[in-house]
Design a protein around this motif. Structure first.
Motif: not given
Length: 167
Positions: A2, A4, A9, A11, A104-105, A108-109, A111-112, A167
């Motif tokens: 990952i 930045r 982010p 990926y 997965r991306g 993760e979004r 989650r963020q 999550l």
């Protein structure tokens, strides 16, 4: 891996592989082209450029050599629930792990953003279970049923399975 870039982010898979990144205005027609290719074969519902533009912040794109070859979006159903929607990869780029990178991306979004539950309605159940999703009852997501399923022509003969990850 990952990295930045500009607060967003990105990926990436190993060198020479696809890059998954947030969609931008110049990607709109490429997203529409991927949607339309998959709508033509019955995998997605068609979407207009205006529809994509209105939700552009919710999209990720996968590109190979500067070409958009895969797409996916998150759709908020409630403050605690999002749906993975419009996940698609051009046919000639399937089986390279691009769809998994996009999912997965998107996870993760979520989650963020502090959203604890991500779900999808899919025919590709084994794909999602390999990524950590579990099969669940579609009735668990009345937000989806009342928002989208009630207008779907296949609502009484739906062949999609609900999958979820907490999550």
């Amino acid at each position: 891996m990952i990295a930045r870039v500009a607060e967003n982010p990105i990926y990436t898979a190993p060198a020479g592989s696809p890059i998954v990144r947030p969609a931008a205005e110049p990607d709109i027609f490429a997203i529409v082209a991927v949607v339309n290719e998959n709508a033509r074969i019955g995998h997605l519902l068609p979407r207009s450029p205006e529809n994509i533009r209105a939700s552009l912040a919710d999209w990720l794109v996968a590109e190979v050599g500067g070409r958009v070859v895969g797409i996916g979006s998150l759709v908020a159903m409630s403050p605690t629930l999002v749906e993975v929607r419009s996940l698609a990869v051009l046919p000639e780029f399937r089986s390279y792990g691009i769809g998994a990178l996009i999912v997965r991306g998107l996870v993760e979004r979520a989650r963020q953003r502090g959203i604890p539950t991500v779900f999808a309605l899919t025919r590709a159940v084994s794909f999602f279970t390999r990524l950590g999703f579990a099969i669940t009852d579609r009735a668990r997501f009345p937000e989806k049923v009342w928002k989208d399923c009630v207008i779907c022509p296949l609502q009484h003969a739906c062949d999609e399975t609900a999958v979820v990850v907490e999550l």
